[in-house]
Write a protein that holds these residues in place. Structure first.
Motif, PDB file in Angstrom:
ATOM      1  N   SER A  35      58.905 120.905  50.644  1.00 53.20           N
ATOM      2  CA  SER A  35      60.151 121.341  49.830  1.00 53.20           C
ATOM      3  C   SER A  35      61.474 120.007  49.705  1.00 53.20           C
ATOM      4  CB  SER A  35      61.122 122.329  50.769  1.00 53.20           C
ATOM      5  OG  SER A  35      60.207 123.514  50.745  1.00 53.20           O
ATOM      6  N   VAL A  36      60.844 119.531  50.584  1.00 52.77           N
ATOM      7  CA  VAL A  36      62.311 117.762  50.421  1.00 52.77           C
ATOM      8  C   VAL A  36      61.812 116.767  49.476  1.00 52.77           C
ATOM      9  CG1 VAL A  36      63.074 116.136  51.595  1.00 52.77           C
ATOM     10  CG2 VAL A  36      62.691 118.138  53.112  1.00 52.77           C
ATOM     11  N   SER A  37      60.854 117.001  49.448  1.00 56.75           N
ATOM     12  CA  SER A  37      59.610 116.742  48.569  1.00 56.75           C
ATOM     13  C   SER A  37      60.365 116.856  46.840  1.00 56.75           C
ATOM     14  CB  SER A  37      58.323 115.420  48.281  1.00 56.75           C
ATOM     15  OG  SER A  37      58.191 115.150  49.474  1.00 56.75           O
ATOM     16  N   ASP A  38      60.205 117.851  46.769  1.00 54.74           N
ATOM     17  CA  ASP A  38      60.246 118.763  45.320  1.00 54.74           C
ATOM     18  C   ASP A  38      62.082 118.489  44.946  1.00 54.74           C
ATOM     19  OD1 ASP A  38      57.950 119.672  45.080  1.00 54.74           O
ATOM     20  OD2 ASP A  38      58.483 121.075  45.867  1.00 54.74           O
ATOM     21  N   LEU A  39      63.109 119.070  46.183  1.00 53.49           N
ATOM     22  CA  LEU A  39      64.339 119.140  46.181  1.00 53.49           C
ATOM     23  C   LEU A  39      64.506 117.103  45.089  1.00 53.49           C
ATOM     24  CD1 LEU A  39      65.638 121.278  48.926  1.00 53.49           C
ATOM     25  CD2 LEU A  39      65.514 121.542  45.911  1.00 53.49           C
ATOM     26  N   GLU A  40      64.045 116.384  46.072  1.00 56.84           N
ATOM     27  CA  GLU A  40      64.520 115.075  46.049  1.00 56.84           C
ATOM     28  C   GLU A  40      64.733 114.627  44.574  1.00 56.84           C
ATOM     29  OE1 GLU A  40      64.224 112.942  50.351  1.00 56.84           O
ATOM     30  OE2 GLU A  40      62.103 113.137  49.418  1.00 56.84           O
ATOM     31  N   ALA A  41      62.930 115.071  44.131  1.00 54.74           N
ATOM     32  CA  ALA A  41      62.548 115.098  42.523  1.00 54.74           C
ATOM     33  C   ALA A  41      63.098 115.545  41.958  1.00 54.74           C
ATOM     34  CB  ALA A  41      61.321 115.158  42.701  1.00 54.74           C
ATOM     35  N   GLN A  42      63.808 116.620  41.841  1.00 56.69           N
ATOM     36  CA  GLN A  42      64.651 118.016  40.743  1.00 56.69           C
ATOM     37  C   GLN A  42      66.112 116.738  40.844  1.00 56.69           C
ATOM     38  OE1 GLN A  42      64.874 121.829  42.441  1.00 56.69           O
ATOM     39  NE2 GLN A  42      62.403 122.172  42.239  1.00 56.69           N
ATOM     40  N   THR A  43      66.594 116.688  42.278  1.00 55.66           N
ATOM     41  CA  THR A  43      67.582 115.397  42.178  1.00 55.66           C
ATOM     42  C   THR A  43      67.717 114.218  41.242  1.00 55.66           C
ATOM     43  OG1 THR A  43      68.220 116.376  44.087  1.00 55.66           O
ATOM     44  CG2 THR A  43      69.920 114.190  43.878  1.00 55.66           C
ATOM     45  N   ARG A  44      66.765 113.915  41.572  1.00 57.76           N
ATOM     46  CA  ARG A  44      66.545 112.698  40.907  1.00 57.76           C
ATOM     47  C   ARG A  44      66.726 113.015  38.506  1.00 57.76           C
ATOM     48  NH1 ARG A  44      62.738 111.196  44.327  1.00 57.76           N
ATOM     49  NH2 ARG A  44      61.207 111.513  43.388  1.00 57.76           N
ATOM     50  N   ASP A  45      65.699 114.144  38.765  1.00 54.86           N
ATOM     51  CA  ASP A  45      65.894 114.047  37.504  1.00 54.86           C
ATOM     52  C   ASP A  45      67.021 114.656  37.234  1.00 54.86           C
ATOM     53  OD1 ASP A  45      64.424 115.123  34.760  1.00 54.86           O
ATOM     54  OD2 ASP A  45      64.661 117.363  35.422  1.00 54.86           O
ATOM     55  N   LEU A  46      67.948 115.240  38.314  1.00 50.81           N
ATOM     56  CA  LEU A  46      69.110 116.337  37.329  1.00 50.81           C
ATOM     57  C   LEU A  46      70.314 114.542  37.501  1.00 50.81           C
ATOM     58  CD1 LEU A  46      69.878 118.686  39.686  1.00 50.81           C
ATOM     59  CD2 LEU A  46      69.273 118.690  37.505  1.00 50.81           C
ATOM     60  N   GLU A  47      70.092 113.759  38.444  1.00 54.00           N
ATOM     61  CA  GLU A  47      70.900 112.379  38.166  1.00 54.00           C
ATOM     62  C   GLU A  47      70.183 111.799  36.911  1.00 54.00           C
ATOM     63  OE1 GLU A  47      70.056 110.552  41.976  1.00 54.00           O
ATOM     64  OE2 GLU A  47      71.824 111.862  42.552  1.00 54.00           O
ATOM     65  N   HIS A  48      69.017 111.405  36.237  1.00 51.62           N
ATOM     66  CA  HIS A  48      68.528 110.807  35.179  1.00 51.62           C
ATOM     67  C   HIS A  48      69.101 112.022  33.907  1.00 51.62           C
ATOM     68  CE1 HIS A  48      66.559 108.883  32.288  1.00 51.62           C
ATOM     69  NE2 HIS A  48      66.012 110.075  31.496  1.00 51.62           N
ATOM     70  N   GLN A  49      69.099 113.131  33.806  1.00 50.37           N
ATOM     71  CA  GLN A  49      70.067 113.689  33.306  1.00 50.37           C
ATOM     72  C   GLN A  49      71.405 113.579  32.796  1.00 50.37           C
ATOM     73  OE1 GLN A  49      68.905 118.325  32.235  1.00 50.37           O
ATOM     74  NE2 GLN A  49      66.497 117.413  33.407  1.00 50.37           N
ATOM     75  N   ILE A  50      72.109 113.583  33.582  1.00 51.36           N
ATOM     76  CA  ILE A  50      73.499 113.508  33.579  1.00 51.36           C
ATOM     77  C   ILE A  50      74.192 111.777  33.590  1.00 51.36           C
ATOM     78  CG2 ILE A  50      75.678 113.090  35.343  1.00 51.36           C
ATOM     79  CD1 ILE A  50      74.288 115.681  37.691  1.00 51.36           C
ATOM     80  N   HIS A  51      73.087 111.205  33.542  1.00 50.68           N
ATOM     81  CA  HIS A  51      73.686 109.961  33.098  1.00 50.68           C
ATOM     82  C   HIS A  51      73.656 109.680  32.039  1.00 50.68           C
ATOM     83  CE1 HIS A  51      73.519 105.594  33.475  1.00 50.68           C
ATOM     84  NE2 HIS A  51      72.362 105.459  32.561  1.00 50.68           N
ATOM     85  N   LYS A  52      72.292 110.306  31.429  1.00 51.18           N
ATOM     86  CA  LYS A  52      71.750 110.259  29.813  1.00 51.18           C
ATOM     87  C   LYS A  52      72.828 111.094  28.902  1.00 51.18           C
ATOM     88  CE  LYS A  52      68.488 111.877  26.501  1.00 51.18           C
ATOM     89  NZ  LYS A  52      67.107 112.299  26.635  1.00 51.18           N
ATOM     90  N   LEU A  53      73.573 112.148  29.863  1.00 52.65           N
ATOM     91  CA  LEU A  53      74.431 112.921  28.777  1.00 52.65           C
ATOM     92  C   LEU A  53      75.927 112.111  28.468  1.00 52.65           C
ATOM     93  CD1 LEU A  53      74.286 115.759  29.871  1.00 52.65           C
ATOM     94  CD2 LEU A  53      74.185 115.797  27.482  1.00 52.65           C
ATOM     95  N   GLU A  54      76.548 111.371  29.764  1.00 50.78           N
ATOM     96  CA  GLU A  54      77.243 110.264  30.401  1.00 50.78           C
ATOM     97  C   GLU A  54      77.530 108.863  29.905  1.00 50.78           C
ATOM     98  OE1 GLU A  54      77.757 110.836  34.619  1.00 50.78           O
ATOM     99  OE2 GLU A  54      79.056 112.135  34.389  1.00 50.78           O
ATOM    100  N   ARG A  55      77.195 108.758  29.170  1.00 47.07           N
ATOM    101  CA  ARG A  55      76.662 107.245  28.362  1.00 47.07           C
ATOM    102  C   ARG A  55      77.608 107.683  27.437  1.00 47.07           C
ATOM    103  NH1 ARG A  55      69.710 105.194  28.482  1.00 47.07           N
ATOM    104  NH2 ARG A  55      70.214 106.859  27.132  1.00 47.07           N
TER     105      ARG A  55
END
Length: 61
Positions: A8-28
């Motif tokens: 669960s921790v690994s899955d949540l960490e992967a999801q969090t990284r994906d969310l951060e990538h999506q946020i960064h892409k939008l904020e650029r």
């Protein structure tokens, strides 16, 4: 049980990284974000914070 929590921790960490990538892409886009993109970025940030809260509760102190 520990293995399940670890997964669960690994899955949540992967999801969090994906969310951060999506946020960064939008904020650029900066000031050129459409209202729809701004709303999406806001939703993604809320999801990221929720994931971080869940991670904090799953990790041993």
């Amino acid at each position: 049980m520990k293995r399940m929590v670890q997964s669960s921790v690994s899955d949540l960490e992967a999801q969090t990284r994906d969310l951060e990538h999506q946020i960064h892409k939008l904020e650029r886009r900066g000031f050129h974000m459409t209202p729809m993109e701004q709303e999406q970025a806001s939703r993604l940030k809320k999801l990221r914070l929720a994931n971080k809260d869940r991670l904090a509760s799953l990790r041993p102190e």
